[in-house]
Write an enzyme that holds these catalytic residues in place. Structure first.
Site, mmCIF file in Angstrom:
data_model
loop_
_atom_site.group_PDB
_atom_site.id
_atom_site.type_symbol
_atom_site.label_atom_id
_atom_site.label_comp_id
_atom_site.label_asym_id
_atom_site.label_seq_id
_atom_site.Cartn_x
_atom_site.Cartn_y
_atom_site.Cartn_z
ATOM 1 N N HIS A 20 0.768 -1.108 0.200
ATOM 2 C CA HIS A 20 0.140 0.029 0.147
ATOM 3 C C HIS A 20 0.982 1.179 0.138
ATOM 4 O O HIS A 20 0.395 2.230 -0.640
ATOM 5 C CB HIS A 20 -0.804 0.101 1.098
ATOM 6 C CG HIS A 20 -2.126 -0.761 1.113
ATOM 7 N ND1 HIS A 20 -2.132 -2.388 0.964
ATOM 8 C CD2 HIS A 20 -3.216 -0.737 1.268
ATOM 9 C CE1 HIS A 20 -3.286 -2.938 1.062
ATOM 10 N NE2 HIS A 20 -4.165 -1.820 1.053
ATOM 11 N N HIS B 179 0.543 -4.198 9.259
ATOM 12 C CA HIS B 179 1.890 -4.221 8.838
ATOM 13 C C HIS B 179 2.632 -4.037 10.340
ATOM 14 O O HIS B 179 2.151 -3.385 11.098
ATOM 15 C CB HIS B 179 2.423 -3.317 7.644
ATOM 16 C CG HIS B 179 2.072 -4.138 6.434
ATOM 17 N ND1 HIS B 179 3.099 -4.949 5.799
ATOM 18 C CD2 HIS B 179 1.027 -3.810 5.535
ATOM 19 C CE1 HIS B 179 2.700 -5.118 4.743
ATOM 20 N NE2 HIS B 179 1.369 -4.609 4.284
ATOM 21 N N ASP C 227 8.045 -2.392 8.075
ATOM 22 C CA ASP C 227 7.277 -2.491 6.916
ATOM 23 C C ASP C 227 7.331 -1.192 6.463
ATOM 24 O O ASP C 227 7.292 -1.120 5.057
ATOM 25 C CB ASP C 227 5.906 -3.432 6.518
ATOM 26 C CG ASP C 227 6.334 -4.758 7.476
ATOM 27 O OD1 ASP C 227 7.641 -5.250 7.617
ATOM 28 O OD2 ASP C 227 5.070 -5.377 8.009
#
Length: 350
Positions: free
Chosen positions: A214, A255, A259
């Site tokens: 994302h 996450h 990350d």
């Protein structure tokens, strides 16, 4: 009733009736003018869309291979993310500074980060197609998407190598111990892997953690608008939304903080270095300006020479249009383009 009173009332009502008729006629004229204006602008918009479509189709014919390669790699990236799910082994959630600082949103509010990401994604896509509608345009849609896909491919290639190197226990709710979706059974056929179990396999994936996909899309879009956008407020808003997206991803426990942090410096560096390797996109404002200039210096000189010869044959004096500058002489001084020069100095060759 008095005769004067009758005349007065008749004149009053008659005048008001005339005013009403004038107002009705004025409203009709305004509506007619408005309809003509709307029709004229709609016709201009349609012509603009048709002309832009033809231009973009020609660019698509030249660059379709790059676009197709970028789209195919999106499938490869999804296939790799689905494949690592077979290797995922659930375990205790790792200690994370982001989890300590940010309160957990919970499963019922996990949609907030997805909603924000969808808004960013759709807004960017619509912006890349604005040259079809607006007069002011800085790039071509085909060329900007070639560049965006190159950023995505480079970032996603690094992401695939990273999450296959080490599989961390997923912090998301469906990836934790006790969830049936945390692990996938051995596939019955290759086709089951190739189809990625779309869309269920994409939404409920596990194991593809470092680094956030994302954030790859978000940062690529924000960097692209930072480079080719024109609105300063939207640029600042884009970075602000990217930071909020980062916090929401961690708060939703989709996450780990690592990350998101790795995505921030990796994607920005990828965009920086790939941008330097790629050729500059043609600025449409510059292209439009050069179309008004002579094709070459030789053509310009030849055209001026022919025009000068034609004027000499007709007995007219030849004056260079570029040399039409106001020159006035006063007290031994020459005024040229607002600069004062001494005539004596000019005569001496200084």
């Amino acid at each position: 009733m008095c005769r004067y009173e009758v005349i007065w009332k008749w004149s009053l009502y008659g005048y008001s009736t005339i005013n009403d008729e004038n107002n009705i006629n004025n409203n009709k004229n305004k509506e007619k003018n408005m309809s003509l204006y709307i029709g004229r602008e709609a016709s201009k918009l349609w012509k603009r869309i048709c002309a832009e479509t033809i231009t973009e189709i020609n660019l698509l014919v030249e660059n379709w291979k790059y676009l197709l390669a970028g789209l195919v790699f999106q499938y490869i990236h999804g296939l790799a993310a689905h494949g690592v799910h077979y290797l995922h082994r659930p375990g205790p959630t790792l200690q994370d500074i982001g989890f300590i600082l940010l309160p957990e949103l919970g499963q019922d509010k996990a949609f907030i980060s997805e909603t924000l990401f969808t808004c960013i994604f759709l807004s960017f896509v619509l912006w890349t197609f604005h040259p079809f509608i607006f007069k002011s345009k800085k790039f071509y849609t085909v060329t900007i998407w070639c560049r965006v896909l190159s950023f995505l491919v480079a970032s996603q290639a690094l992401r695939i190598v990273t999450f296959y190197s080490t599989q961390l226990p997923g912090p998301n709710y469906h990836c934790r111990e006790g969830s049936k979706l945390a692990t996938l059974p051995r596939p019955d056929s290759v086709l089951e892997v190739l189809l990625i179990n779309f869309p269920h396999g994409v939404i409920y994936g596990c194991g593809d953690l470092i680094f956030s996909s994302h954030m790859i899309f978000t940062l690529v879009f924000v960097n692209t608008y930072q480079r080719y956008g024109t609105r300063r407020f939207i640029k600042q808003l884009g970075w602000f939304l990217a930071m909020w997206q980062s916090l929401l991803i961690i708060a939703s426990r989709k996450h780990y903080s690592v990350d998101v942090v790795v995505a921030w410096y990796t994607v920005n560096l990828v965009v920086f270095f790939v941008e330097k390797k790629l050729p500059e996109l043609p600025d449409r404002t510059t292209v439009a300006a050069t179309m008004l200039l002579p094709l070459s210096t030789k053509d310009s000189k030849d055209g001026r020479t022919k025009e000068e010869n034609h004027k000499l044959l007709n007995g007219n004096s030849v004056v260079d249009p570029a040399d039409w500058r106001q020159r006035t002489q006063a007290n031994g001084k020459i005024l040229e383009d607002g600069h004062v020069l001494h005539a004596d100095t000019a005569m001496n060759g200084a």
